[in-house]
Motif scaffolding. Structure first.
Motif, mmCIF file in Angstrom:
data_model
loop_
_atom_site.group_PDB
_atom_site.id
_atom_site.type_symbol
_atom_site.label_atom_id
_atom_site.label_comp_id
_atom_site.label_asym_id
_atom_site.label_seq_id
_atom_site.Cartn_x
_atom_site.Cartn_y
_atom_site.Cartn_z
ATOM 1 N N UNK A 1 0.966 -1.123 0.146
ATOM 2 C CA UNK A 1 0.133 0.036 -0.122
ATOM 3 C C UNK A 1 0.818 1.322 0.027
ATOM 4 N N UNK A 2 1.099 1.763 -1.178
ATOM 5 C CA UNK A 2 1.906 3.028 -1.235
ATOM 6 C C UNK A 2 1.296 4.074 -0.577
ATOM 7 N N UNK A 3 0.261 4.472 -0.745
ATOM 8 C CA UNK A 3 -0.255 5.875 0.030
ATOM 9 C C UNK A 3 -0.256 5.443 1.557
ATOM 10 N N UNK A 4 -0.401 4.390 2.067
ATOM 11 C CA UNK A 4 -0.339 4.089 3.522
ATOM 12 C C UNK A 4 1.108 4.473 3.977
ATOM 13 N N UNK A 5 2.014 3.859 3.312
ATOM 14 C CA UNK A 5 3.276 3.973 3.757
ATOM 15 C C UNK A 5 3.940 5.604 3.340
ATOM 16 N N UNK A 6 3.520 6.274 2.461
ATOM 17 C CA UNK A 6 3.776 7.715 2.151
ATOM 18 C C UNK A 6 3.136 8.809 3.078
ATOM 19 N N UNK A 7 2.216 8.460 3.475
ATOM 20 C CA UNK A 7 1.201 9.442 4.292
ATOM 21 C C UNK A 7 0.590 9.136 5.552
ATOM 22 N N UNK A 8 1.571 8.928 6.598
ATOM 23 C CA UNK A 8 1.125 8.443 7.806
ATOM 24 C C UNK A 8 0.685 9.849 8.399
ATOM 25 N N UNK A 9 -0.254 9.741 9.304
ATOM 26 C CA UNK A 9 -0.799 11.009 10.179
ATOM 27 C C UNK A 9 0.277 12.018 10.830
ATOM 28 N N UNK A 10 1.274 11.265 11.412
ATOM 29 C CA UNK A 10 2.259 11.933 11.908
ATOM 30 C C UNK A 10 3.611 12.415 11.240
ATOM 31 N N UNK A 11 3.044 12.560 9.894
ATOM 32 C CA UNK A 11 4.361 12.712 9.152
ATOM 33 C C UNK A 11 5.224 14.037 9.594
ATOM 34 N N UNK A 12 4.632 15.037 9.722
ATOM 35 C CA UNK A 12 5.288 16.517 10.436
ATOM 36 C C UNK A 12 5.525 16.492 11.874
ATOM 37 N N UNK A 13 4.792 15.733 12.586
ATOM 38 C CA UNK A 13 5.201 15.975 13.923
ATOM 39 C C UNK A 13 6.014 15.098 14.703
ATOM 40 N N UNK A 14 6.317 13.583 14.003
ATOM 41 C CA UNK A 14 7.083 12.686 14.573
ATOM 42 C C UNK A 14 8.355 12.098 13.485
ATOM 43 N N UNK A 15 9.030 13.158 13.006
ATOM 44 C CA UNK A 15 10.068 12.641 12.122
ATOM 45 C C UNK A 15 10.858 11.458 12.424
ATOM 46 N N UNK A 16 10.907 11.066 13.762
ATOM 47 C CA UNK A 16 11.838 9.984 14.283
ATOM 48 C C UNK A 16 11.402 8.632 13.633
ATOM 49 N N UNK A 17 9.984 8.481 13.284
ATOM 50 C CA UNK A 17 9.374 7.338 12.924
ATOM 51 C C UNK A 17 8.985 7.385 11.310
ATOM 52 N N UNK A 18 9.506 8.371 10.562
ATOM 53 C CA UNK A 18 9.324 8.417 9.247
ATOM 54 C C UNK A 18 9.814 7.049 8.582
ATOM 55 N N UNK A 19 8.904 7.096 7.353
ATOM 56 C CA UNK A 19 9.257 5.811 6.360
ATOM 57 C C UNK A 19 9.342 6.208 5.048
ATOM 58 N N UNK A 20 9.925 5.410 4.151
ATOM 59 C CA UNK A 20 10.223 5.541 2.743
ATOM 60 C C UNK A 20 9.658 4.326 2.204
ATOM 61 N N UNK A 21 9.300 4.458 0.538
ATOM 62 C CA UNK A 21 8.959 3.476 -0.224
ATOM 63 C C UNK A 21 9.964 3.044 -1.088
ATOM 64 N N UNK A 22 10.379 1.931 -1.184
ATOM 65 C CA UNK A 22 11.340 1.483 -1.876
ATOM 66 C C UNK A 22 10.945 0.261 -3.023
ATOM 67 N N UNK A 23 11.441 0.369 -4.248
ATOM 68 C CA UNK A 23 11.121 -0.958 -4.985
ATOM 69 C C UNK A 23 12.307 -1.827 -5.509
ATOM 70 N N UNK A 24 12.143 -3.102 -5.232
ATOM 71 C CA UNK A 24 13.253 -4.069 -5.212
ATOM 72 C C UNK A 24 13.037 -5.092 -6.172
ATOM 73 N N UNK A 25 13.991 -5.277 -7.088
ATOM 74 C CA UNK A 25 13.753 -6.266 -8.203
ATOM 75 C C UNK A 25 14.276 -7.782 -7.579
ATOM 76 N N UNK A 26 13.283 -8.691 -7.674
ATOM 77 C CA UNK A 26 13.845 -9.890 -7.037
ATOM 78 C C UNK A 26 13.761 -11.021 -8.048
#
Length: 749
Positions: free
Chosen positions: A124-149
């Motif tokens: 779920x790309x949008x859930x990963x990129x848009x958490x509700x605490x994006x601006x208030x808690x940068x210590x738990x910030x995430x990123x979305x990566x594509x891996x070729x397997x």
């Protein structure tokens, strides 16, 4: 008793978070921040019931396995922040902390549907990129990566051919089995939501640990993982660059100029023939819109319908191919349907539809150039043709470079954006110089634009050959004969020498990356391998122009019907026989022979259809193809050809999850692309194409160069009144001249 001891041992092992001496940079045991949490939990476990602990252990056994797998990998010192944050994530997930559950829930913990061809495991790309605490808690910030397997077997078993799929055979054989007609099942594109501090190499380790604990890892498949694209973060700024503002400024200025000129032209005096008013007319929206409605009645009105219906078929085929190359859930079923169903006839060998445009372009070019009593300057003809082709192309390239990157988002968007915008920013000059089908073909800007330099090259070559024919008749005939024979032989020779397929089939391997396809670069887009259809169209146009007023070539209804039926059969045989090369064996000689003949034969069938409708009466078909609404639509076909792939790529590139592919959904989405693409083509025509072409014709008129008949276009013949002069024997008219007299059209309609 033994089971209880085993569970207690596992519980005690899992509560300590140490990285052992497998870590490269140290030989001592390194204590992580997360281990403090584990030790506190261990100190309190005396008050916890053993059975409850065993129950909790069973609930989190999957996470504990992932945790152990992460610790056993060789982490470098630079990767330690990623490892620490990931361990905190897993422990917080075991406590069902919201931020950890939010991040983990956006990742596919198990690959789903790979046996049915579901290559893209995007989470779920949008859930990963848009958490509700994006601006208030940068210590738990995430990123979305594509891996070729890439999945590889670890049992060293030999690959074997599966002629008949049985339910009790080894699934590893099925996954590893790959035929040219089906997509490989051993390749996955995995979307991972990971802590923002993780580097690509660390992401590869995380994905490896997750996959190793899946049913694929348990079955003996070793994943080879590569993260070659930058990960996406929500705080990544999307700043507009100078190219973006330049495109907006140019289009706004053109729109303002056109509006002002339209107002000035509406207030003009009838006897005003000044240069300034002529320039205003060149930009007038009303005049340029009327030019789209003008119909040239010269006996070949069926070309209007053929042209627009052909571009519609091409859009549908491209929609099907690009959607098939993107995230779909039933890929194997689609491959099977394309290989065996009758519908595949119109998709796998749909490249002959483009030869229809070569035939029409050559036909109109011959009809025009043979009408000259005195041949104009060839350079002026070539320049007019170049301007007609390059204006819309330049606008679309400008759009792809400037605006396209900001029109979407998604797990695959960066990949699609880089592929299209990067190619255009690097090789736009090759397109504008009409060299893109020979220069940097592995990174061509706008894949379908290869047609435009082919058409331009053939136009110039035809002008030169015809000029030689007018000056030295036998020399011109000799050169035309040599070129005609060479145009048929060249594709066969290229295919035979390079051991290519008999025909460019639109299978998964091709549509997934056409730029990297060898046959696409060597044979499909070259002028010398696509010239046969144009030359046949040129000969047909010359024949029509010579005999259009002679009654001895008029066909009876019966002969015309027979000729049309024969033409349709010929074209269907070309498509069916081309598709047959997908599933049967053939010799290189046979393949080269088909490569040499299939396009000329298709062109002959199409020419028969046009001439039978022109010289005879074919009920229903001729009326349908000559239907007046095709006139404005056909003149917008060139713009639609240029913009439709941009729209399709955008729709596929923003996909969040695999979709189910079926023919009805492809048809409906194609209709939306056709409608929107035609509208965009109309905007490009009003703001850029028509004004610049009109200005060039105004310049030619002022210089008094004799250009009575206009050089034709590949999709749209030149417009009377603005881009060409009226001829005395041409019956032309606008909308009110081409509707039935008994129709009473109210002004309130």
């Amino acid at each position: 008793m033994k089971l209880t001891l085993l569970n207690l041992t596992l519980l005690l092992t899992s509560t300590y978070g140490y990285v052992t001496n497998n870590v490269k940079f140290t030989e001592t045991t390194t204590k992580l921040p997360v281990d403090n949490i584990s030790e506190e939990s261990a100190n309190k476990k005396t008050s916890v019931n053993v059975n409850e602990s065993i129950k909790n252990r069973s609930n989190y056994i999957y996470l504990e396995d992932v945790l152990v797998g992460l610790k056993l990998q060789n982490w470098t010192e630079e990767e330690m922040p990623c490892l620490n944050q990931t361990l905190v994530l897993i422990r917080s997930l075991q406590n069902f902390t919201l931020w950890a559950v939010w991040e983990w829930d956006s990742v596919s913990s198990q690959p789903l549907g790979i046996l049915s061809g579901n290559r893209y495991q995007l989470g779920n790309f949008d859930q990963c990129m848009n958490p509700p605490w994006l601006k208030t808690h940068p210590e738990v910030q995430s990123q979305y990566c594509l891996a070729e397997v890439s999945l590889e077997r670890t049992d060293n078993a030999k690959k074997r051919r599966l002629d008949d799929i049985k339910p009790y055979e080894n699934a590893l054989d099925f996954i590893q089995h790959h035929t040219p007609n089906y997509r490989p099942l051993s390749y996955l594109t995995w979307g991972a939501c990971v802590p923002a501090v993780c580097q690509p190499r660390s992401v590869e380790r995380l994905v490896s640990a997750v996959l190793a604990r899946s049913h694929l890892g348990a079955a003996g498949l070793r994943p080879r993982i590569a993260v070659s694209e930058p990960c996406q973060q929500r705080n990544s700024s999307r700043e507009f660059d100078g190219v973006f503002y330049a495109f907006i400024a140019v289009m706004v200025v053109l729109a303002i100029v056109c509006l002002i000129c339209t107002i000035i032209t509406a207030r003009k005096r009838e006897n005003d023939n000044s240069l300034s008013l002529d320039i205003c007319k060149a930009f007038c929206l009303k005049e340029n819109s009327k030019d789209l409605l003008r119909m040239q009645k010269e006996g070949i009105e069926v070309i209007y319908g053929i042209r627009y219906l052909t571009i519609c078929f091409i859009v549908m085929c491209h929609q099907a191919g690009m959607l098939n190359s993107g995230p779909i859930s039933n890929g194997i079923g689609v491959d099977k349907e394309l290989a065996l169903s009758p519908f595949a006839v119109f998709l796998l060998h749909d490249d002959v539809f483009v030869d229809t445009f070569f035939v029409i372009s050559g036909f109109l070019m011959a009809k025009t150039i043979t009408s000259y009593k005195r041949l104009p300057n060839i350079f002026v003809l070539a320049l007019k043709r170049y301007i007609r082709l390059v204006v819309a192309l330049a606008v679309v390239i400008f759009y792809v470079c400037a605006i396209f990157p900001y029109t979407g988002s998604g797990p695959l968007w960066e990949r699609f954006k880089t592929g299209e915008t990067g190619a255009c920013r690097a090789n736009w000059w090759a397109n504008l110089l009409m060299l893109s089908n020979y220069v940097n073909t592995d990174n061509v800007c706008i894949v379908v634009s290869w047609y435009i330099p082919c058409d331009f090259h053939l136009f110039v070559l035809s002008c030169i050959t015809y000029a030689l024919y007018k000056r030295w008749r036998y020399l011109g005939l000799a050169i035309a004969s040599v070129l005609s024979i060479a145009s048929i032989i060249a594709p066969g020779v290229v295919n035979y020498v390079n051991n290519l397929s008999a025909v460019q089939l639109f299978t998964f391997d091709f549509v997934a990356d056409p730029r990297a396809n060898e046959q696409f670069q060597l044979a499909y887009i070259k002028t010398h391998t696509r010239a046969a259809a144009y030359i046949i169209g040129f000969f047909a146009g010359s024949y029509f122009n010579t005999h259009k007023l002679k009654k001895d070539v008029m066909l009876s209804k019966k002969r015309a019907l027979v000729g049309v039926c024969a033409a349709v059969v010929i074209m269907l045989l070309v498509m069916v026989s081309g598709t047959s090369y997908l599933w049967r064996n053939y010799s290189p000689t046979e393949g080269a022979l088909y490569a040499a003949l299939n396009r000329p034969v298709w062109a002959v069938g199409l020419v028969m259809l046009i001439l039978c409708c022109s010289f005879g009466k074919v009920p229903l078909l001729k009326s349908f193809l000559s239907w007046y609404p095709w006139v404005p639509l056909s003149r917008l076909a060139y713009g639609l050809y240029l913009v439709h792939t941009v729209l399709i790529i955008r729709n596929v590139g923003i996909a969040r999850n695999p979709v189910y592919y079926d023919n009805l959904s492809v048809f409906m989405s194609s209709l939306s692309v056709i409608a929107l693409g035609t509208f965009y083509a109309y905007i490009i025509w009003l703001l850029a194409e028509a004004p610049i072409n009109n200005l060039f014709m105004l310049l030619v008129k002022r210089r008094k160069v004799p250009l009575k008949p206009s050089a034709p276009d590949n999709f749209v013949e030149s417009q009377p009144g603005t881009s060409c002069a009226k001829t005395g024997n041409t019956n032309t008219g606008y909308l009110h001249d081409n509707i039935k007299e008994n129709l009473n059209i109210s002004s309130k309609m």
